[in-house]
Design a protein around this motif. Structure first.
Motif, PDB file in Angstrom:
ATOM      1  N   LEU A 196       2.035   1.703  -3.661  1.00 14.67           N
ATOM      2  CA  LEU A 196       0.974   2.193  -4.542  1.00 14.67           C
ATOM      3  C   LEU A 196       0.566   3.625  -4.207  1.00 14.67           C
ATOM      4  O   LEU A 196       0.093   4.358  -5.078  1.00 14.67           O
ATOM      5  CB  LEU A 196      -0.231   1.262  -4.475  1.00 14.67           C
ATOM      6  CG  LEU A 196       0.032  -0.166  -4.967  1.00 14.67           C
ATOM      7  CD1 LEU A 196      -1.251  -0.992  -4.918  1.00 14.67           C
ATOM      8  CD2 LEU A 196       0.618  -0.178  -6.371  1.00 14.67           C
ATOM      9  N   ALA A 197       0.769   4.035  -2.961  1.00  9.51           N
ATOM     10  CA  ALA A 197       0.450   5.420  -2.590  1.00  9.51           C
ATOM     11  C   ALA A 197       1.348   6.421  -3.292  1.00  9.51           C
ATOM     12  O   ALA A 197       0.990   7.605  -3.411  1.00  9.51           O
ATOM     13  CB  ALA A 197       0.564   5.593  -1.072  1.00  9.51           C
ATOM     14  N   LEU A 198       2.506   5.975  -3.768  1.00  7.87           N
ATOM     15  CA  LEU A 198       3.451   6.880  -4.427  1.00  7.87           C
ATOM     16  C   LEU A 198       3.343   6.862  -5.944  1.00  7.87           C
ATOM     17  O   LEU A 198       4.101   7.569  -6.618  1.00  7.87           O
ATOM     18  CB  LEU A 198       4.888   6.523  -4.020  1.00  7.87           C
ATOM     19  CG  LEU A 198       5.234   6.738  -2.548  1.00  7.87           C
ATOM     20  CD1 LEU A 198       6.694   6.396  -2.295  1.00  7.87           C
ATOM     21  CD2 LEU A 198       4.955   8.175  -2.119  1.00  7.87           C
TER      22      LEU A 198
ATOM     23  N   GLU B 230       6.033  15.780  -0.420  1.00  2.00           N
ATOM     24  CA  GLU B 230       4.740  15.235  -0.840  1.00  2.00           C
ATOM     25  C   GLU B 230       4.709  13.722  -0.676  1.00  2.00           C
ATOM     26  O   GLU B 230       3.691  13.143  -0.269  1.00  2.00           O
ATOM     27  CB  GLU B 230       4.470  15.612  -2.291  1.00  2.00           C
ATOM     28  CG  GLU B 230       4.205  17.096  -2.509  1.00  2.00           C
ATOM     29  CD  GLU B 230       4.169  17.464  -3.978  1.00  2.00           C
ATOM     30  OE1 GLU B 230       3.533  18.469  -4.315  1.00  2.00           O
ATOM     31  OE2 GLU B 230       4.794  16.741  -4.793  1.00  2.00           O
ATOM     32  N   ALA B 231       5.830  13.063  -0.988  1.00  2.00           N
ATOM     33  CA  ALA B 231       5.895  11.608  -0.851  1.00  2.00           C
ATOM     34  C   ALA B 231       5.712  11.200   0.601  1.00  2.00           C
ATOM     35  O   ALA B 231       4.966  10.261   0.899  1.00  2.00           O
ATOM     36  CB  ALA B 231       7.234  11.101  -1.386  1.00  2.00           C
ATOM     37  N   ARG B 232       6.364  11.903   1.515  1.00  2.00           N
ATOM     38  CA  ARG B 232       6.203  11.581   2.936  1.00  2.00           C
ATOM     39  C   ARG B 232       4.760  11.805   3.384  1.00  2.00           C
ATOM     40  O   ARG B 232       4.208  11.036   4.179  1.00  2.00           O
ATOM     41  CB  ARG B 232       7.166  12.415   3.781  1.00  2.00           C
ATOM     42  CG  ARG B 232       8.611  11.942   3.714  1.00  2.00           C
ATOM     43  CD  ARG B 232       9.456  12.636   4.764  1.00  2.00           C
ATOM     44  NE  ARG B 232       9.604  14.057   4.494  1.00  2.00           N
ATOM     45  CZ  ARG B 232      10.531  14.587   3.719  1.00  2.00           C
ATOM     46  NH1 ARG B 232      11.430  13.779   3.124  1.00  2.00           N
ATOM     47  NH2 ARG B 232      10.619  15.885   3.530  1.00  2.00           N
TER      48      ARG B 232
ATOM     49  N   LYS C 181       0.333   8.597 -11.082  1.00  2.00           N
ATOM     50  CA  LYS C 181      -1.016   8.746 -11.637  1.00  2.00           C
ATOM     51  C   LYS C 181      -1.078   9.970 -12.557  1.00  2.00           C
ATOM     52  O   LYS C 181      -0.296  10.087 -13.488  1.00  2.00           O
ATOM     53  CB  LYS C 181      -2.045   8.802 -10.514  1.00  2.00           C
ATOM     54  CG  LYS C 181      -2.064   7.524  -9.677  1.00  2.00           C
ATOM     55  CD  LYS C 181      -3.140   7.548  -8.619  1.00  2.00           C
ATOM     56  CE  LYS C 181      -3.111   6.237  -7.828  1.00  2.00           C
ATOM     57  NZ  LYS C 181      -4.115   6.210  -6.747  1.00  2.00           N
TER      58      LYS C 181
ATOM     59  N   ARG D 288       2.152  11.344   1.698  1.00  2.00           N
ATOM     60  CA  ARG D 288       1.325  10.241   1.199  1.00  2.00           C
ATOM     61  C   ARG D 288       1.512   8.958   2.018  1.00  2.00           C
ATOM     62  O   ARG D 288       0.789   7.993   1.809  1.00  2.00           O
ATOM     63  CB  ARG D 288       1.668   9.947  -0.260  1.00  2.00           C
ATOM     64  CG  ARG D 288       1.316  11.052  -1.248  1.00  2.00           C
ATOM     65  CD  ARG D 288       1.559  10.576  -2.667  1.00  2.00           C
ATOM     66  NE  ARG D 288       1.433  11.637  -3.645  1.00  2.00           N
ATOM     67  CZ  ARG D 288       1.535  11.461  -4.956  1.00  2.00           C
ATOM     68  NH1 ARG D 288       1.770  10.244  -5.434  1.00  2.00           N
ATOM     69  NH2 ARG D 288       1.420  12.480  -5.798  1.00  2.00           N
ATOM     70  N   LEU D 289       2.476   8.966   2.904  1.00  2.00           N
ATOM     71  CA  LEU D 289       2.811   7.754   3.652  1.00  2.00           C
ATOM     72  C   LEU D 289       2.672   7.987   5.158  1.00  2.00           C
ATOM     73  O   LEU D 289       3.642   7.875   5.912  1.00  2.00           O
ATOM     74  CB  LEU D 289       4.239   7.305   3.317  1.00  2.00           C
ATOM     75  CG  LEU D 289       4.517   7.021   1.837  1.00  2.00           C
ATOM     76  CD1 LEU D 289       5.992   6.721   1.623  1.00  2.00           C
ATOM     77  CD2 LEU D 289       3.654   5.874   1.345  1.00  2.00           C
TER      78      LEU D 289
ATOM     79  N   GLU E  35       0.820  -1.208   0.000  1.00  2.32           N
ATOM     80  CA  GLU E  35       0.000   0.000   0.000  1.00  2.32           C
ATOM     81  C   GLU E  35       0.858   1.263   0.000  1.00  2.32           C
ATOM     82  O   GLU E  35       0.491   2.276  -0.604  1.00  2.32           O
ATOM     83  CB  GLU E  35      -0.957  -0.022   1.189  1.00  2.32           C
ATOM     84  CG  GLU E  35      -2.028  -1.106   1.053  1.00  2.32           C
ATOM     85  CD  GLU E  35      -2.960  -1.187   2.244  1.00  2.32           C
ATOM     86  OE1 GLU E  35      -2.655  -0.552   3.279  1.00  2.32           O
ATOM     87  OE2 GLU E  35      -3.979  -1.900   2.147  1.00  2.32           O
ATOM     88  N   ALA E  36       2.018   1.203   0.656  1.00  3.77           N
ATOM     89  CA  ALA E  36       2.927   2.353   0.627  1.00  3.77           C
ATOM     90  C   ALA E  36       3.473   2.567  -0.782  1.00  3.77           C
ATOM     91  O   ALA E  36       3.578   3.708  -1.259  1.00  3.77           O
ATOM     92  CB  ALA E  36       4.074   2.129   1.613  1.00  3.77           C
TER      93      ALA E  36
ATOM     94  N   ARG F 156      -3.553  -6.657  -5.646  1.00  2.00           N
ATOM     95  CA  ARG F 156      -4.079  -5.316  -5.859  1.00  2.00           C
ATOM     96  C   ARG F 156      -4.094  -4.940  -7.333  1.00  2.00           C
ATOM     97  O   ARG F 156      -4.247  -3.780  -7.681  1.00  2.00           O
ATOM     98  CB  ARG F 156      -3.263  -4.316  -5.025  1.00  2.00           C
ATOM     99  CG  ARG F 156      -3.570  -4.453  -3.546  1.00  2.00           C
ATOM    100  CD  ARG F 156      -2.442  -3.981  -2.656  1.00  2.00           C
ATOM    101  NE  ARG F 156      -2.855  -4.099  -1.253  1.00  2.00           N
ATOM    102  CZ  ARG F 156      -2.839  -5.248  -0.557  1.00  2.00           C
ATOM    103  NH1 ARG F 156      -2.394  -6.369  -1.127  1.00  2.00           N
ATOM    104  NH2 ARG F 156      -3.240  -5.284   0.693  1.00  2.00           N
TER     105      ARG F 156
END
Length: 219
Positions: free
Chosen positions: A56-58, A70-72, A61, A74-75, A53-54, A125
């Motif tokens: 795919l959160a990055l 921003e990456a942090r 898209k 998202r996690l 999940e971590a 997933r």
């Protein structure tokens, strides 16, 4: 039973049935141990849920690759250090380089086998995989590694997984996952030169003596 529990049970059953079919296709003599093996694989897949999940959160898209901040953001599941580039996700060490287009996970424990199967967790997933190459190390004690191009909803990224079960009790088992979200996939020349996520020297492994076009998942 709650709806979520019902879905989880159905997912587990489908996974175990698929695993059993795949194993028996390759090993018709595996009837005495295939069910136990598939249950262990399911547990490793469940354990890799947060890691998958971590990752795919990055996925970029519709947006460009995120900045490190921003990456942090998202996690939130990662406990970040004060510097913000390293953190912990349960028992996994997490490293996020400054550009925000890569992430790595690292697990190590003395005398153990890794409890993770991130490739299977991502497959559940909807992620598809294409193998780019597998370094061939001269001894089994040096572990196994696989470099893949992963795709979800038309978005591709490069994933390298290295797994080294502890060969003896006093040595550590190691599991390392390295992800690069940039567009370019490394070709064989780049793989041989170690220019891929996590490449250029794995713990306990000397330089590869060759590369294979495909190999089993290093789980």
């Amino acid at each position: 039973m709650e709806a979520a529990d019902t879905g989880l049970a159905a997912g587990e059953q489908a996974f175990l049935e698929r695993c059993r079919s795949e194993v028996l296709h390759l090993r018709p003599d595996a009837t005495t141990w295939v069910d136990r093996s598939c249950v262990v694989k399911w547990r490793r897949t469940e354990n890799a849920t947060a890691m998958a999940e971590a990752i795919l959160a990055l996925l970029p898209k519709d947006d460009p690759l995120p900045s490190a901040d921003e990456a942090r953001a998202r996690l939130p599941m990662v406990q970040w250090s004060s510097g913000g580039t390293d953190g912990m996700l349960h028992e996994l060490n997490v490293h996020l380089p400054g550009k925000g287009n890569e992430i790595s996970f690292y697990w190590q424990q003395q005398g153990s086998e890794a409890p993770y199967s991130v490739v299977e967790a991502l497959r559940l997933r909807g992620v598809g995989f294409h193998t780019l190459g597998c370094p061939q190390y001269p001894g089994a004690s040096m572990g196994r590694e696989k470099v893949m191009r992963a795709t979800l909803d038309g978005i591709s990224f490069t994933l390298a997984v290295y797994n080294r079960p502890a060969p003896i009790g006093i040595e550590p088992g190691i599991y390392a996952v390295d992800v690069d979200f940039s567009d370019a996939a490394p070709d064989m020349a780049a793989l041989r030169a170690g220019r891929y996520p996590g490449g250029g020297g794995r713990a306990f492994a000397v330089d590869p003596i060759g590369w294979a076009a495909d190999c089993p998942d290093p789980e």
